[in-house]
Design a protein around this motif. Structure first.
Motif, PDB file in Angstrom:
ATOM      1  N   SER A   1     -10.028   6.769  -0.195  1.00 54.71           N
ATOM      2  CA  SER A   1     -10.328   8.090   0.357  1.00 54.71           C
ATOM      3  C   SER A   1     -11.661   8.609  -0.165  1.00 54.71           C
ATOM      4  O   SER A   1     -12.447   9.202   0.582  1.00 54.71           O
ATOM      5  CB  SER A   1      -9.199   9.062  -0.004  1.00 54.71           C
ATOM      6  OG  SER A   1      -9.490  10.361   0.432  1.00 54.71           O
TER       7      SER A   1
ATOM      8  N   TYR B   1      -9.380  -2.012   0.527  1.00 49.35           N
ATOM      9  CA  TYR B   1      -8.223  -2.137   1.413  1.00 49.35           C
ATOM     10  C   TYR B   1      -7.541  -3.493   1.237  1.00 49.35           C
ATOM     11  O   TYR B   1      -6.305  -3.601   1.294  1.00 49.35           O
ATOM     12  CB  TYR B   1      -8.648  -1.947   2.864  1.00 49.35           C
ATOM     13  CG  TYR B   1      -8.749  -0.518   3.296  1.00 49.35           C
ATOM     14  CD1 TYR B   1      -9.864  -0.049   4.002  1.00 49.35           C
ATOM     15  CD2 TYR B   1      -7.741   0.395   2.997  1.00 49.35           C
ATOM     16  CE1 TYR B   1      -9.961   1.274   4.399  1.00 49.35           C
ATOM     17  CE2 TYR B   1      -7.845   1.720   3.379  1.00 49.35           C
ATOM     18  CZ  TYR B   1      -8.950   2.153   4.084  1.00 49.35           C
ATOM     19  OH  TYR B   1      -9.032   3.462   4.481  1.00 49.35           O
TER      20      TYR B   1
ATOM     21  N   TYR C   1      -5.751   3.094  -5.893  1.00 48.18           N
ATOM     22  CA  TYR C   1      -6.579   2.418  -4.910  1.00 48.18           C
ATOM     23  C   TYR C   1      -6.651   3.207  -3.604  1.00 48.18           C
ATOM     24  O   TYR C   1      -7.690   3.250  -2.942  1.00 48.18           O
ATOM     25  CB  TYR C   1      -6.048   1.008  -4.641  1.00 48.18           C
ATOM     26  CG  TYR C   1      -6.574  -0.014  -5.619  1.00 48.18           C
ATOM     27  CD1 TYR C   1      -7.626  -0.851  -5.287  1.00 48.18           C
ATOM     28  CD2 TYR C   1      -6.031  -0.126  -6.889  1.00 48.18           C
ATOM     29  CE1 TYR C   1      -8.125  -1.773  -6.193  1.00 48.18           C
ATOM     30  CE2 TYR C   1      -6.511  -1.044  -7.813  1.00 48.18           C
ATOM     31  CZ  TYR C   1      -7.565  -1.873  -7.453  1.00 48.18           C
ATOM     32  OH  TYR C   1      -8.061  -2.782  -8.335  1.00 48.18           O
ATOM     33  N   GLN C   2      -5.545   3.858  -3.231  1.00 50.20           N
ATOM     34  CA  GLN C   2      -5.586   4.717  -2.048  1.00 50.20           C
ATOM     35  C   GLN C   2      -6.573   5.869  -2.251  1.00 50.20           C
ATOM     36  O   GLN C   2      -7.332   6.218  -1.345  1.00 50.20           O
ATOM     37  CB  GLN C   2      -4.191   5.279  -1.761  1.00 50.20           C
ATOM     38  CG  GLN C   2      -3.234   4.260  -1.158  1.00 50.20           C
ATOM     39  CD  GLN C   2      -1.905   4.896  -0.816  1.00 50.20           C
ATOM     40  OE1 GLN C   2      -1.336   5.650  -1.604  1.00 50.20           O
ATOM     41  NE2 GLN C   2      -1.404   4.606   0.357  1.00 50.20           N
TER      42      GLN C   2
ATOM     43  N   TYR D   1      -1.293   1.369  -7.065  1.00 44.50           N
ATOM     44  CA  TYR D   1      -1.382   1.503  -5.606  1.00 44.50           C
ATOM     45  C   TYR D   1      -1.952   2.857  -5.180  1.00 44.50           C
ATOM     46  O   TYR D   1      -2.905   2.922  -4.397  1.00 44.50           O
ATOM     47  CB  TYR D   1      -0.007   1.263  -4.988  1.00 44.50           C
ATOM     48  CG  TYR D   1       0.027   1.403  -3.483  1.00 44.50           C
ATOM     49  CD1 TYR D   1      -0.709   0.547  -2.666  1.00 44.50           C
ATOM     50  CD2 TYR D   1       0.790   2.404  -2.867  1.00 44.50           C
ATOM     51  CE1 TYR D   1      -0.682   0.670  -1.290  1.00 44.50           C
ATOM     52  CE2 TYR D   1       0.816   2.531  -1.497  1.00 44.50           C
ATOM     53  CZ  TYR D   1       0.085   1.665  -0.708  1.00 44.50           C
ATOM     54  OH  TYR D   1       0.098   1.793   0.648  1.00 44.50           O
ATOM     55  N   PRO D   2      -1.417   3.997  -5.725  1.00 45.94           N
ATOM     56  CA  PRO D   2      -2.010   5.283  -5.329  1.00 45.94           C
ATOM     57  C   PRO D   2      -3.448   5.456  -5.792  1.00 45.94           C
ATOM     58  O   PRO D   2      -4.231   6.146  -5.151  1.00 45.94           O
ATOM     59  CB  PRO D   2      -1.085   6.325  -5.980  1.00 45.94           C
ATOM     60  CG  PRO D   2      -0.330   5.595  -7.016  1.00 45.94           C
ATOM     61  CD  PRO D   2      -0.199   4.194  -6.530  1.00 45.94           C
TER      62      PRO D   2
ATOM     63  N   ILE E   1      -5.486  -3.221  -1.717  1.00 45.09           N
ATOM     64  CA  ILE E   1      -4.290  -2.409  -1.435  1.00 45.09           C
ATOM     65  C   ILE E   1      -3.225  -3.265  -0.757  1.00 45.09           C
ATOM     66  O   ILE E   1      -2.037  -3.207  -1.094  1.00 45.09           O
ATOM     67  CB  ILE E   1      -4.667  -1.187  -0.573  1.00 45.09           C
ATOM     68  CG1 ILE E   1      -5.480  -0.188  -1.412  1.00 45.09           C
ATOM     69  CG2 ILE E   1      -3.427  -0.505  -0.013  1.00 45.09           C
ATOM     70  CD1 ILE E   1      -6.020   0.987  -0.632  1.00 45.09           C
TER      71      ILE E   1
END
Length: 571
Positions: free
Chosen positions: A141, A202, A136-137, A133-134, A205
């Motif tokens: 970004s 997204y 993909y974040q 998850y992080p 995510i």
């Protein structure tokens, strides 16, 4: 595809008042956790008297959750499965065990297998939460930052074309507009491609968050049948999306001659490719990576010395952990050395491009060595043992450097005309932010050539140990002053506070080496003093921590540069 598991609680979804399973008339008051039978008080005795071999556990109906719900046996319908056949990969009952079908098979208690299954699902959830998850974040970004950079660069490209067009006057206005339209079309093509890429990220995510929610539901249920039916989809997201790689077209101006459409200039072809290896999974837990805080750990009353490494430097100034097993060093030499932490042996040595001492070293998120060279005013990165110049300064000189959680660089620099020291935030070689003055216009840092180092805290504060100001200066991500730490009284040797190396840990503690007092100060993220670490240190300088919050201190003992590894927090 994300599968949603809807769990219906049969104990609360009845259409009418729940009745006793024996008499089928009285209201349920009790429950046998052994047989999973609902009872009224009058029928409890009759139920216990049946099946003498069973150890009935009768509880109030409201307390029935205390026991896991065993699945019924698929062969013997009146029995529940309390064992598990490894060869057949199914739950079985006691009667199944004695059957020829499972003779010689590896039979285990069902709860043991269930715990192993649950542990595996917990690991899947942790991987989703802490890595996938992080990651993909971070990818989202990265794409947003590249889109913003593309917009700026395309703007510069349009400006260059416009400036060249002014020299050609009215007769080439149409050609200028035509080329600018091509630029806009290329820009839109790239931005649309990146936007589509971002939308897909997204979407992933959201799917990951949905998968996490599904996992949480499965982990929360006490119905083992649902636990065994659950299949994780986390494997879908381990293959990260391709990285979109684009190149900016170059404007090539031509001389003014008769054929204007040929001589004015052209744009190079647009390049837009997909790189399957452009992204990598996060392996280090950061506060900016994960929405939850790390578990609280306590400082030890007495730090423990784990190991020492003799580096061979006459004076050891800076250190930077490459991993929990390897550490980079720099001292009074043009060589930057990589040591094995466990073995203490030299693994590699890199010589600076200028042949001069580096003023600071750091390690990027991707594991590359970065060093600041104050002599020739550059910041350089070492990739595959080849040195690439990233930043070149003219009148300023880099003193300290660190790599941020986002992969950018923070460089603290001075000049020889005694302007106040400043921090520049770079994305690649592009300046993003300058930090030099507070809200009242006063300098945040000292002026002139002093030992001054920089790091980023877990909460994204920017922390500077300013030897000239004899203070640790901490500003937030926006560059606003949060606090100054000027030492704690009494210091171990009662000498003036002289901060040098600085680092942070997983609890957002700030650690700084006090050269004068032969110790390390530990303060919290708000600047409150917590404790000292002494343990035989002599003139400590550089500091760093690893992913397990072990502290490494560079100090000079008997004119020899030495690293000491400390354990200073509980596990």
């Amino acid at each position: 595809m994300i599968y949603q598991i809807q769990i219906m609680d049969t104990r609360t979804s009845a259409q009418d008042v729940m009745r006793c399973d024996l008499c089928e008339t009285a209201v349920v008051q009790m429950h046998c956790d052994t047989c999973l039978v609902n009872l009224c008080k009058a029928c409890v005795g009759e139920h216990i008297s049946t099946g003498e071999s069973k150890d009935h556990k009768v509880v109030t109906f409201q307390s029935r959750k205390s026991t896991s719900l065993y699945p019924g046996c698929t062969i013997h319908s009146k029995e529940r499965s309390e064992m598990y056949c490894n060869q057949c990969d199914i739950p079985i009952c006691v009667y199944c065990i004695t059957s020829d079908e499972h003779q010689g098979h590896n039979i285990l208690p069902l709860m043991q297998v269930a715990e192993e299954k649950k542990e595996k699902i917990i690991n899947e959830r942790n991987e989703l939460n802490e890595k996938i998850y992080p990651t993909y974040q971070g990818i989202a970004s990265d794409v947003q930052n590249r889109m913003s950079q593309l917009k700026r660069e395309y703007g510069d490209l349009s400006t260059a074309i416009t400036k060249h067009g002014e020299d050609w006057h009215r007769e080439i206005d149409k050609l200028v507009q035509k080329l600018k339209a091509e630029v806009d079309e290329m820009k839109n093509t790239q931005l649309q491609t990146l936007q589509k890429h971002l939308d897909e990220i997204y979407k992933s995510i959201l799917n990951i968050k949905e998968e996490i929610n599904v996992v949480e539901i499965v982990l929360d249920t006490n119905d083992l049948s649902k636990l065994f039916k659950f299949e994780s989809n986390s494997y879908i997201y381990r293959n990260l999306p391709h990285r979109i790689v684009s190149s900016l077209p170059e404007f090539i101006p031509g001389k003014i001659q008769e054929k204007l459409n040929e001589r004015f200039g052209t744009l190079s072809l647009l390049s837009l490719t997909s790189d399957a290896h452009g992204y990598s999974m996060k392996t280090t837990l950061k506060l900016s990576d994960v929405g939850s805080s790390p578990p609280t750990r306590q400082l030890l009353d007495e730090p423990e010395t784990v190991t020492t490494i003799d580096t061979g430097y006459g004076r050891l100034d800076n250190i930077a952990c490459l991993s929990d097993e390897e550490i980079w060093t720099r001292g009074t030499s043009s060589n930057m050395k990589l040591f094995s932490i466990n073995q203490g042996s030299l693994l590699k040595s890199i010589t600076t491009k200028s042949g001069k001492w580096p003023s600071d070293i750091a390690v990027t998120k991707s594991g590359d060595l970065v060093y600041a060279d104050a002599i020739n005013g550059t910041v350089n990165i070492v990739k595959n043992e080849k040195i690439e110049e990233v930043i070149r300064l003219r009148t300023w000189r880099p003193q300290g450097v660190c790599s941020t959680s986002s992969g950018d660089l923070l460089v603290i620099m001075y000049n020889y005309v005694y302007e106040p020291t400043k921090v520049i935030h770079y994305s690649g070689s592009t300046e993003k932010q300058t930090i030099q003055f507070d809200d009242k216009g006063k300098p945040l840092y000292s002026s002139g050539l002093y030992n001054i180092y920089i790091t980023e805290n877990r909460n994204l504060d920017i922390c500077v140990s300013d030897g000239g100001a004899k203070a640790v200066v901490v500003v937030n991500q926006a560059g606003k002053l949060r606090f100054r730490y000027t030492g704690h009284t009494p210091a171990p040797t009662i000498k003036p506070f002289n901060p040098l190396g600085i680092t942070t840990d997983g609890q957002s503690h700030i650690l700084t080496a006090d050269y004068n007092n032969d110790c390390v100060h530990i303060i919290d993220h708000d600047g409150q003093f917590l404790c000292y670490i002494e343990c035989g240190l002599s003139n400590p300088w550089g500091l760093c921590t690893d992913t397990n919050d072990n502290l490494f201190v560079a100090h000079t003992k008997n004119e020899t540069g030495e690293i000491i590894k400390f354990k200073y927090m509980d596990t």
